[in-house]
Design a protein around this motif. Structure first.
Motif, short mmCIF file in Angstrom:
data_model
loop_
_atom_site.label_atom_id
_atom_site.label_comp_id
_atom_site.label_asym_id
_atom_site.label_seq_id
_atom_site.Cartn_x
_atom_site.Cartn_y
_atom_site.Cartn_z
N LEU A 130 -0.43 10.09 -2.75
CA LEU A 130 -0.22 11.12 -3.77
C LEU A 130 0.59 12.27 -3.19
CD1 LEU A 130 -1.13 12.34 -6.60
CD2 LEU A 130 -2.91 13.50 -5.30
N GLU A 151 -2.17 -0.29 -3.77
CA GLU A 151 -3.23 0.63 -3.48
C GLU A 151 -2.63 2.01 -3.26
OE1 GLU A 151 -6.66 0.61 -0.22
OE2 GLU A 151 -5.80 -1.38 -0.51
N MET A 152 -3.30 3.04 -3.74
CA MET A 152 -2.76 4.38 -3.52
C MET A 152 -3.91 5.35 -3.26
SD MET A 152 -0.22 6.53 -5.99
CE MET A 152 -0.39 8.30 -6.17
N ASP A 153 -3.71 6.23 -2.29
CA ASP A 153 -4.75 7.20 -2.00
C ASP A 153 -4.16 8.61 -1.96
OD1 ASP A 153 -3.29 7.34 0.29
OD2 ASP A 153 -4.90 6.69 1.65
N GLY A 154 -4.92 9.57 -1.48
CA GLY A 154 -4.49 10.96 -1.45
C GLY A 154 -3.22 11.15 -0.63
N GLU A 212 0.81 -1.22 0.00
CA GLU A 212 0.00 0.00 0.00
C GLU A 212 0.84 1.26 0.00
OE1 GLU A 212 -2.99 0.30 3.00
OE2 GLU A 212 -3.65 -1.78 2.74
N ALA A 257 -4.59 6.42 -10.07
CA ALA A 257 -4.62 7.56 -9.15
C ALA A 257 -4.02 8.80 -9.81
CB ALA A 257 -3.87 7.22 -7.87
#
Lengths: 122, 679, 95
Positions: free
Chosen positions: C57, C51-54, C19, C86
């Motif tokens: 980022l 998995e990548m989120d804000g 992640e 993303a």
């Protein structure tokens, strides 16, 4: 891989309705009937979102949120709280504990689906 | 997308009934202990859950009414309203009304009756006394902006997320993904310039911002709603680019930094109620009762088929086959036990329901009566439980009306002013016994006897035991006599109670002590589906006697046959045993068989001998109820199908014994008693 | 360990696995940022990110910024589908 949503409510009809709505959109649903039951289900499996009622026996929703925030693997999991308009003081307490998303009961299944979709897509 | 909620609505109805039952219990608990915070919490939660769930199904009538109830309960919980008898009474009625509304839904949407609406209105009125001075109708704002014009608009959305967004479980990217579902993202610019220098940057804090151009038919309100969950600490700025700046859609272009100051009154932290340790849903599967009945019915057929197979097996000399069949029979029996057990439920729920009844009636009568329940965990078949409620209610009501005296009378008699009513249940040799005992004045023996003789129920001069006299009040001709009501200490309708219990293959009897009270004892079979039977034959016909009532079997020798035929009695080791000649009773033609046997049966205190031709042994019997046409048939309680395919009638022993007892009562003086004749 | 790094010649090779989310950014930042300026070049392999989120980022944005400040030449040698999606969503802001 479908996203897991944990639905915590002491009312089995609420769980059923939320479950039907979410499953129809492609989420996987895990059910728990109160906070204590829910904590037991937060082990091992990845849970992407939690939907929790506030007023429940054994462990209420606010206590449950506080407990979730202590769990290293789940503390950043988005939480939607189910509330009624008569629970303003509870809402303040819950927000302070870190539960920012509130959905007012009663809701239409589509509303619940929209709320969930804003936080995670299936 | 249409989502079918029919099944969920069924769940709701079942759940609402349970919750209302729990609410009633808690209200009664609160009445006896006005400070019980757990009870208040449970009551509030019940109303709260019903309201919330009802809303899911758009059941406006339930939501509307429950909302007001909940409001009052909330004030009760916060200590703004005090617990008193009037409030409890009101809330109990509110629970009744909520149940009424739920049942309307259960009955497929018929509108509530005008009477029900009126009751609801009266209750609202009464509840308003407990609400603060304000417009009673809750101002539920529906800030819905009509999405009428589905015109595609180019929106510019400016987002600045707050530092705690990540920590609160929110992902800015999720909102972007959701926006993508509402329209076409023309342009996205990610702003990272507010990320602080490395030494003061916390990777778990959010400093992201976005400038987005979105082409969408969604309204300003819809777009604004997307950010509902992050509104507290985010700046959201939505402008329509295409339109003139003074158009209504652009009105929302002000910074929507929400300054929602929720009142931070710390509500007293309630410890989770440990008393509600029952996790109802965790270990149970809800099964439709019809499916269960179907299963039990099938198991019944299986029992018959298996018995048939066993019979056939016995006729062919094949040891392995016999062994296999006996294994199957054993398993079938276990399945049968298990299946029947599935339908067994504790009688406690039924008992608890009476707490409310006793409370209401004792208030109505101005008597102080306490209901004491024991044996609530005693289990019996669901079908029996459902049918025993009415007779029990009647008996309780009578005990309160006529059994227990007024407080003054009780004090005068040297008893405590408070009357006691005991409801008890226990298992006793294949039956369940339910006792309703009061500590009232007891029955007036003389008066009952007098009345019974007057009405020709008892021959004048007949010698009856006290118990026999008391049980006369169950006679049809007796208990409808209104004049007796108050004197006898029992009201009308006892014959109806008896008939209902008899229909369940049960019996009822009564014992009373002057000045000390009365006990009514109901004896019921544990299940209505299956009995262990004893087969007997007369001519070519086969009859079934419930095995647990059979005491012994005796062969009649020639000499005994003659004398017993004349007297209608048999000397059983010095005991007088009345005989019933089934051949006569069921009008079998033709001469008696060369050999005759007597089956000694016992039920409760009564014993008799049934004269039959052949003894055919034990047989597990699935009861098939007789049709309505045969409802009036005396002495037969049902039928069954034998392994051979033949039909056998099941004897109603209690009814047969009863006939003998009645005959004895009427003809004690008349020598010698004629044989019982089928009517 | 969700991160492996090695220095070959003048290049730091960093590979992130699993992640790249709020659950891992603190740890990743603690590992990665001190390496800034350790070598003239930094190669970032994101092909094993699930998995990548804000938060992820934002971490990439900070790495990019710090690389610029330290004068390190940053290049991304691989990216998984999660990363690509993303970044596309934010129109490649961080790369």
């Amino acid at each position: 891989m479908a996203k897991n949503v944990l639905v915590v409510d002491d009312s089995s009809s609420v769980r059923q309705v939320v479950g039907i709505a979410l499953k129809s959109a492609g989420y996987d649903v895990i059910e728990a009937c109160d906070g204590r039951d829910a904590l037991g289900k937060l082990t091992g499996q990845k849970v992407h979102l939690i939907i929790s009622d506030v007023n429940m026996p054994n462990m209420d929703g606010i206590t449950f949120v506080k407990e979730v925030k202590k769990l290293a693997n789940y503390k950043f999991t988005p939480i939607i709280m189910l509330t009624t308009e008569s629970q303003e003081s509870k809402k303040a307490e819950g927000q302070a504990a870190g539960a920012k998303a509130w959905v007012v009961k009663p809701f239409q299944p589509a509303q619940m689906l929209a709320a969930v979709s804003k936080l995670i897509l299936p | 997308m249409s989502i079918n909620l029919d099944q969920a609505q069924q769940t709701f109805i079942v759940e609402a009934r349970e919750l209302l039952q729990a609410m009633e219990q808690s209200l009664l608990q609160l009445e006896s202990e006005p400070g019980d915070q757990d009870a208040i919490g449970a009551i509030f939660r019940a109303a709260h859950t019903i309201k919330g769930s009802a809303g899911l199904f758009g059941l406006a009538s339930i939501v509307g009414f429950t909302h007001i109830v909940e409001d009052v309960l909330d004030r009760l919980r916060e200590g703004n309203v005090a617990v008193d008898a009037a409030l409890i009474a009101l809330l109990l009625k509110c629970g009744d009304h909520m149940l009424e509304l739920v049942e309307v839904v259960a009955n497929r949407g018929e509108a509530p009756t005008p009477a029900a609406l009126e009751r609801g209105e009266a209750l609202r009125e009464a509840l308003s006394a407990y609400q603060p001075m304000r417009t009673a109708t809750a101002s539920v704002e529906t800030a819905e902006v009509a999405d009428d014009a589905a015109v595609e608009v180019l929106w510019h959305i400016s987002l600045r997320f707050g530092v705690d967004v990540f920590r609160n479980g929110m992902d800015p990217l999720s909102f972007l993904r959701y926006l993508e579902t509402l329209g076409q993202m023309m342009q996205v610019t990610t702003l990272t310039d507010s990320i602080p220098p490395m030494d003061s940057w916390d990777p778990e804090s959010c400093y992201l911002g976005f400038e987005i151009d979105l082409r969408s038919t969604a309204s300003h309100a819809t777009l604004n709603e997307v950010f509902d969950f992050v509104r507290d600490d985010c700046e959201v700025h939505i402008v329509a680019v295409d339109e003139a700046p003074d158009s209504p859609a652009a009105m929302g272009s002000e910074l929507v930094t929400q300054t929602e100051q929720a009142p931070m009154t710390p509500s007293p932290q309630r410890l989770p109620a440990a008393s509600e340790a029952k996790t109802r849903d965790g270990n149970y599967v809800r099964v439709n009762a019809d499916k269960l009945d179907e299963l039990i019915n099938l198991v019944g057929e299986l029992v018959i088929a298996s018995a048939g197979a066993s019979l056939l097996t016995r006729s062919c000399n094949n040891d392995p086959l016999q062994e296999a069949t006996s294994t199957v029979s054993g398993l079938v029996e276990e399945i049968l036990d298990g299946a029947l057990h599935l339908r067994m439920i504790p009688i406690g729920d039924t008992f608890n329901r009476f707490r409310r009844v006793v409370r209401d009636i004792s208030q109505e009568l101005g008597k102080d009566i306490e209901l004491i329940i024991s044996g609530a965990e005693t289990e019996l078949d669901k079908t029996v439980v459902e049918k025993i409620g009415d007779p029990l209610m009647h008996l309780l009501r009578n005990a309160m009306d006529h059994g227990i005296e007024s407080a003054d009378a009780r004090r005068a008699a040297g008893k405590s002013a408070k009357g006691h009513l005991n409801l008890n249940a226990y298992h006793d040799s294949g039956s369940i016994v339910i006792e309703i005992a009061d500590d009232g004045a007891g029955l007036n023996r003389e008066r009952i006897l007098e009345k019974a003789q007057e009405r020709g129920l008892v021959a004048s001069g007949a010698v009856l035991t006290d118990q026999e006299i008391y049980n006369l009040i169950f006679e049809a001709g007796f208990s409808t006599a209104e004049a007796v009501t108050n004197l006898s200490g029992r009201g009308v309708g006892m014959d109806v109670v008896k008939r209902n219990i008899t229909l369940l293959r049960g019996t009822v009897d009564l014992d009373s002590r002057p000045g000390q009270g009365t006990v009514v004892r109901i004896r019921l079979p544990l299940t209505l589906a299956i009995i262990n039977g004893f087969l007997v034959g007369i001519d070519q016909s086969t009859y079934v006697i419930p095995l647990d009532m059979v005491q012994e079997c005796i062969e009649l020798d020639k000499h005994q046959r003659q004398s017993s035929r004349d007297q209608g009695y048999l000397d059983l080791r010095g005991e007088v045993l009345p005989l019933v000649h089934l051949r006569d009773h069921f009008s079998h033609e033709g001469p008696a068989a060369r050999r005759q046997n007597v089956v000694v049966v016992r039920y409760a205190e009564h014993k008799a001998g049934l004269v039959v031709d052949d003894l055919l042994g034990e047989f597990q019997t699935v009861i098939k109820p007789l049709g309505k046409l045969f409802g009036a048939l005396r002495g037969i309680s049902g039928s069954t199908i034998l392994g051979s395919g033949a039909v056998a009638l099941i004897l109603d022993i209690p009814a047969l014994l009863n006939q003998i007892v009645q005959l004895e009562a009427r003809t004690t003086q008349a020598p010698p008693s004629p044989p019982v004749v089928a009517r | 360990m969700p991160i492996t790094s090695e220095i070959l010649d003048d290049t730091v090779h960093v590979r992130i696995e699993g992640e790249l989310t709020i659950y891992t950014v603190a740890e990743l930042a603690g590992e990665l940022l001190p390496q800034m300026g350790a070598a003239p070049r930094l190669e970032l392999d994101l092909s094993q990110v699930t998995e990548m989120d804000g938060a992820g980022l934002q971490l990439l944005a900070v790495i990019q910024r710090e690389a610029g400040i330290a004068g390190t030449a940053l290049s991304v040698t691989g990216q998984s589908q999660a990363v690509t999606q993303a970044l596309q969503l934010c129109r490649g802001a961080a790369s």
